[in-house]
Scaffold this motif. Structure first.
Motif, PDB file in Angstrom:
ATOM      1  N   ASP A 287       0.883  -1.155   0.071  1.00 57.79           N
ATOM      2  CA  ASP A 287      -0.096   0.094   0.037  1.00 57.79           C
ATOM      3  C   ASP A 287       1.009   1.229  -0.115  1.00 57.79           C
ATOM      4  OD1 ASP A 287       0.955   0.306   2.767  1.00 57.79           O
ATOM      5  OD2 ASP A 287      -0.761  -0.365   3.558  1.00 57.79           O
ATOM      6  N   GLN A 288       0.120   2.402   0.042  1.00 50.21           N
ATOM      7  CA  GLN A 288       1.088   3.685   0.010  1.00 50.21           C
ATOM      8  C   GLN A 288       1.974   3.795   1.152  1.00 50.21           C
ATOM      9  OE1 GLN A 288       0.878   5.731  -2.653  1.00 50.21           O
ATOM     10  NE2 GLN A 288       3.119   6.589  -1.539  1.00 50.21           N
ATOM     11  N   THR A 289       1.631   3.212   2.331  1.00 49.62           N
ATOM     12  CA  THR A 289       2.568   3.383   3.551  1.00 49.62           C
ATOM     13  C   THR A 289       3.765   2.497   2.943  1.00 49.62           C
ATOM     14  OG1 THR A 289       0.977   3.559   5.087  1.00 49.62           O
ATOM     15  CG2 THR A 289       3.043   2.728   5.970  1.00 49.62           C
ATOM     16  N   THR A 290       3.609   1.246   2.511  1.00 49.55           N
ATOM     17  CA  THR A 290       4.835   0.240   2.247  1.00 49.55           C
ATOM     18  C   THR A 290       5.694   1.284   1.157  1.00 49.55           C
ATOM     19  OG1 THR A 290       3.373  -1.311   2.623  1.00 49.55           O
ATOM     20  CG2 THR A 290       5.572  -1.867   1.370  1.00 49.55           C
ATOM     21  N   SER A 294       9.758   2.129   1.471  1.00 49.05           N
ATOM     22  CA  SER A 294      10.700   1.681   0.738  1.00 49.05           C
ATOM     23  C   SER A 294      11.667   2.601  -0.109  1.00 49.05           C
ATOM     24  CB  SER A 294      10.092   0.539  -0.255  1.00 49.05           C
ATOM     25  OG  SER A 294       9.244   1.330  -1.208  1.00 49.05           O
ATOM     26  N   GLY A 295      11.212   3.916  -0.124  1.00 46.26           N
ATOM     27  CA  GLY A 295      12.070   4.944  -0.810  1.00 46.26           C
ATOM     28  C   GLY A 295      11.199   5.833  -1.736  1.00 46.26           C
ATOM     29  N   GLY A 296       9.861   5.745  -1.600  1.00 47.34           N
ATOM     30  CA  GLY A 296       9.127   6.304  -2.538  1.00 47.34           C
ATOM     31  C   GLY A 296       9.604   6.570  -4.007  1.00 47.34           C
ATOM     32  N   ALA A 297       9.568   7.435  -4.547  1.00 44.16           N
ATOM     33  CA  ALA A 297      10.000   7.528  -5.952  1.00 44.16           C
ATOM     34  C   ALA A 297      11.525   6.919  -6.550  1.00 44.16           C
ATOM     35  CB  ALA A 297      10.145   8.806  -6.611  1.00 44.16           C
ATOM     36  N   SER A 298      12.185   6.964  -5.309  1.00 51.14           N
ATOM     37  CA  SER A 298      13.422   6.503  -5.561  1.00 51.14           C
ATOM     38  C   SER A 298      13.813   4.861  -5.342  1.00 51.14           C
ATOM     39  CB  SER A 298      14.636   7.141  -4.780  1.00 51.14           C
ATOM     40  OG  SER A 298      14.432   7.161  -3.386  1.00 51.14           O
ATOM     41  N   GLY A 299      12.568   4.222  -4.858  1.00 49.57           N
ATOM     42  CA  GLY A 299      12.643   2.933  -4.173  1.00 49.57           C
ATOM     43  C   GLY A 299      12.274   2.041  -5.341  1.00 49.57           C
ATOM     44  N   PRO A 300      12.166   0.643  -4.918  1.00 50.17           N
ATOM     45  CA  PRO A 300      12.049  -0.533  -6.075  1.00 50.17           C
ATOM     46  C   PRO A 300      10.619  -0.577  -6.680  1.00 50.17           C
ATOM     47  CG  PRO A 300      12.431  -1.208  -3.879  1.00 50.17           C
ATOM     48  CD  PRO A 300      12.758   0.173  -3.618  1.00 50.17           C
ATOM     49  N   TYR A 301       9.524   0.041  -6.140  1.00 47.31           N
ATOM     50  CA  TYR A 301       8.289   0.009  -6.259  1.00 47.31           C
ATOM     51  C   TYR A 301       8.117   1.156  -7.682  1.00 47.31           C
ATOM     52  CZ  TYR A 301       6.776  -2.727  -2.434  1.00 47.31           C
ATOM     53  OH  TYR A 301       6.666  -3.947  -1.569  1.00 47.31           O
ATOM     54  N   GLU A 302       9.102   1.889  -7.661  1.00 43.54           N
ATOM     55  CA  GLU A 302       8.664   3.030  -8.897  1.00 43.54           C
ATOM     56  C   GLU A 302       8.253   2.159 -10.036  1.00 43.54           C
ATOM     57  OE1 GLU A 302       7.894   6.920 -10.330  1.00 43.54           O
ATOM     58  OE2 GLU A 302       8.155   6.180  -8.294  1.00 43.54           O
ATOM     59  N   GLY A 303       7.369   2.729 -10.749  1.00 43.86           N
ATOM     60  CA  GLY A 303       6.971   2.039 -12.254  1.00 43.86           C
ATOM     61  C   GLY A 303       6.200   0.648 -12.018  1.00 43.86           C
ATOM     62  N   ALA A 304       6.013   0.103 -10.745  1.00 44.38           N
ATOM     63  CA  ALA A 304       5.507  -1.272 -10.603  1.00 44.38           C
ATOM     64  C   ALA A 304       4.002  -0.978 -10.797  1.00 44.38           C
ATOM     65  CB  ALA A 304       5.808  -1.585  -9.133  1.00 44.38           C
ATOM     66  N   TYR A 305       3.312  -2.055 -11.180  1.00 46.21           N
ATOM     67  CA  TYR A 305       1.897  -2.010 -11.594  1.00 46.21           C
ATOM     68  C   TYR A 305       1.526  -2.932 -10.235  1.00 46.21           C
ATOM     69  CZ  TYR A 305       1.736  -1.154 -16.575  1.00 46.21           C
ATOM     70  OH  TYR A 305       1.450  -0.334 -17.777  1.00 46.21           O
ATOM     71  N   ARG A 418       3.704   7.608  -5.882  1.00 50.02           N
ATOM     72  CA  ARG A 418       2.541   7.518  -5.441  1.00 50.02           C
ATOM     73  C   ARG A 418       1.696   6.440  -6.156  1.00 50.02           C
ATOM     74  NH1 ARG A 418       1.755   9.767  -0.783  1.00 50.02           N
ATOM     75  NH2 ARG A 418      -0.420   9.610  -1.438  1.00 50.02           N
ATOM     76  N   LEU A 419       0.930   5.770  -5.237  1.00 50.58           N
ATOM     77  CA  LEU A 419       0.268   4.745  -6.218  1.00 50.58           C
ATOM     78  C   LEU A 419      -1.058   5.495  -6.677  1.00 50.58           C
ATOM     79  CD1 LEU A 419      -0.058   1.695  -6.369  1.00 50.58           C
ATOM     80  CD2 LEU A 419      -1.508   1.947  -4.081  1.00 50.58           C
ATOM     81  N   VAL A 420      -1.320   5.311  -8.192  1.00 52.75           N
ATOM     82  CA  VAL A 420      -2.098   6.142  -8.807  1.00 52.75           C
ATOM     83  C   VAL A 420      -2.878   5.327  -9.905  1.00 52.75           C
ATOM     84  CG1 VAL A 420      -1.012   8.287  -8.673  1.00 52.75           C
ATOM     85  CG2 VAL A 420      -0.444   6.857 -10.585  1.00 52.75           C
ATOM     86  N   SER A 421      -3.941   5.358 -10.277  1.00 54.04           N
ATOM     87  CA  SER A 421      -4.608   4.651 -11.485  1.00 54.04           C
ATOM     88  C   SER A 421      -3.846   4.692 -12.638  1.00 54.04           C
ATOM     89  CB  SER A 421      -5.961   5.169 -11.423  1.00 54.04           C
ATOM     90  OG  SER A 421      -6.807   5.111 -10.402  1.00 54.04           O
TER      91      SER A 421
END
Length: 439
Positions: A287-290, A294-305, A418-421
């Motif tokens: 979720d957004q907290t996770t 993990s580093g936000g825009a610089s973390g490993p989730y950036e670009g993740a579906y 940010r987690l967006v549609s």
């Protein structure tokens, strides 16, 4: 429990997607009611004194794991208790007070069965909005007593096969199938990192159904302990595999519940030499907290579906839930409107409310609730899901999911932290699941 009342109170598909209507609830504050501690971690929010005349209150149960070393969902029973406080302050469900029993299944098969037996002993008319991976332990108990299971989290295939189950979402099948479809065009080799559990064993074929629908090869199935404190070895093995297959940069898909964040801590360190490898997962594992941790825009989730079952938390359709939390669960950090478990519990209690009101002045029992649901009752959820109606002749019965009546998922992406549609509307995974090899 059952009851009659003399006077009734009134209270206020495909990748192109589709829009949903919005309906908000009208909530008001109610007095807090103390929870009595019961066996095996159970509690109860009793009905207000004298609120329903000579009527017995309606008793239901909500269970979920808490205080364990693996996935915990304390927000689900906490939201159920807050819902009881709200609805009782409004005169109850159809004029009857609502008793909510809660139970901790401890991520344990024995405790899950104890929760179910408690529901039977207390004459619960339904188990509502609950989370457990031990369907083989609790469903036989509920089925023996003919108690309906409304709005489970969708962890196990049994929730989509039992005649006593009334799911409000597509569970892990829809999430994984939708995620696989989204990744098929954009990923090279895909590795699924999932729990080494019975529930985890069901995940690979579901992700593969989505990948295969897009002409992609199957994912590599990598098992991991669901309660590990570090995943350095698993991260290294997943990354080593990503450079060996055809196509573009690979994708790693961790679906480890609460331990997904732990995996991503290890993965971030291990992936420094693999900047092109992407990650993807499902709501409930992130979720957004996770993402922030993990580093936000610089973390490993950036670009993740990330696939989910419902509209994003910013959608006005969640206004009723947010108001309930503000008025009845203020200060309880477990009750987060963005949590998929809390959202599922809210929708499950919406179903219960409509079922009870459909019974009018009649008896409210496990039998009458079940007959109403089996009799073709169509339940609206204010645009959070399609209208829900449960039959055994639905589109997915042929592949072993006769109770899966809502195969819609939403597709989101992590953009600038940010987690967006990622798309408007929803993705209908029915056709993908029809081709899944779930035998």
């Amino acid at each position: 429990m059952t009851g009659r009342r003399p006077i009734r109170s009134t209270h206020p598909g495909d990748l192109r997607g589709r829009s949903r209507a919005t309906r908000t609830g009208v909530l008001s504050a109610g007095a807090l009611v103390a929870c009595a501690s019961l066996a095996v971690g159970c509690g109860v929010v009793p009905g207000a004194t004298g609120g329903s005349g000579d009527d017995d209150p309606i008793t239901v149960m909500t269970w979920a794991p808490q205080d364990t070393g693996a996935t915990n969902k304390p927000g689900m029973p906490a939201l159920a208790q807050a819902y009881a406080r709200w609805v009782n302050s409004q005169g109850g469900l159809g004029g009857r007070q609502l008793n909510v029993l809660t139970c901790n299944d401890h991520n344990d098969s024995v405790a899950a069965a104890k929760c179910a037996r408690r529901a039977v002993k207390e004459d619960a008319v339904a188990v509502v909005g609950s989370y457990s991976q031990y369907a083989d332990s609790f469903f036989p108990v509920l089925e023996g007593a003919r108690i309906p299971y409304i709005g489970g989290y969708g962890l196990t295939n049994t929730e989509f096969t039992s005649p006593l189950s009334y799911p409000v979402n597509g569970g892990q099948p829809a999430l994984l199938a939708g995620l696989g479809s989204a990744l098929a065009d954009s990923c090279g080799p895909v590795t699924l990192v999932r729990p080494d559990t019975i529930a985890g064993d069901q995940l690979p074929v579901l992700l593969d159904s989505g990948l295969s629908s897009g002409g992609h090869e199957r994912a590599h199935d990598q098992r991991a302990a669901e309660d590990a404190t570090s995943y350095d070895d698993q991260s290294g093995r997943a990354l080593a595999r990503e450079g060996t297959g055809p196509g573009g940069p690979g994708c790693v898909v961790p679906v480890l519940g609460d331990r997904t964040g732990t995996f991503m801590d290890s993965f971030r360190r291990a992936s420094e030499d693999h900047p092109d490898v992407r990650t993807a997962t499902v709501l409930g594992s992130v979720d957004q907290t996770t993402i922030n941790a993990s580093g936000g825009a610089s973390g490993p989730y950036e670009g993740a579906y990330v696939t989910g079952w419902y509209p994003s938390v910013g959608d006005p359709a969640w206004d009723g839930l947010k108001k309930l939390i503000k008025e009845q669960a203020f200060g309880n950090n477990d009750v987060d409107a963005a949590d998929a478990g809390v959202q599922t519990t809210w929708i499950a209690y919406t179903v219960l409310k409509e079922v009870v009101e459909s019974l009018g002045d009649g008896e409210v029992s496990a039998d009458t609730v079940r007959r109403a649901l089996d009799g073709g009752l169509e339940v609206g959820t204010g645009g959070l899901t399609p209208d829900l109606r449960w039959t055994f002749a639905d589109k997915l019965a042929s592949v072993g999911f006769p109770r899966l009546v809502n195969a819609d998922v939403t597709l989101q992406v992590v953009r600038d932290g940010r987690l967006v549609s990622a798309r408007q509307g929803t993705v209908d995974t029915t056709r993908t699941l029809q081709n899944a090899d779930v035998a």
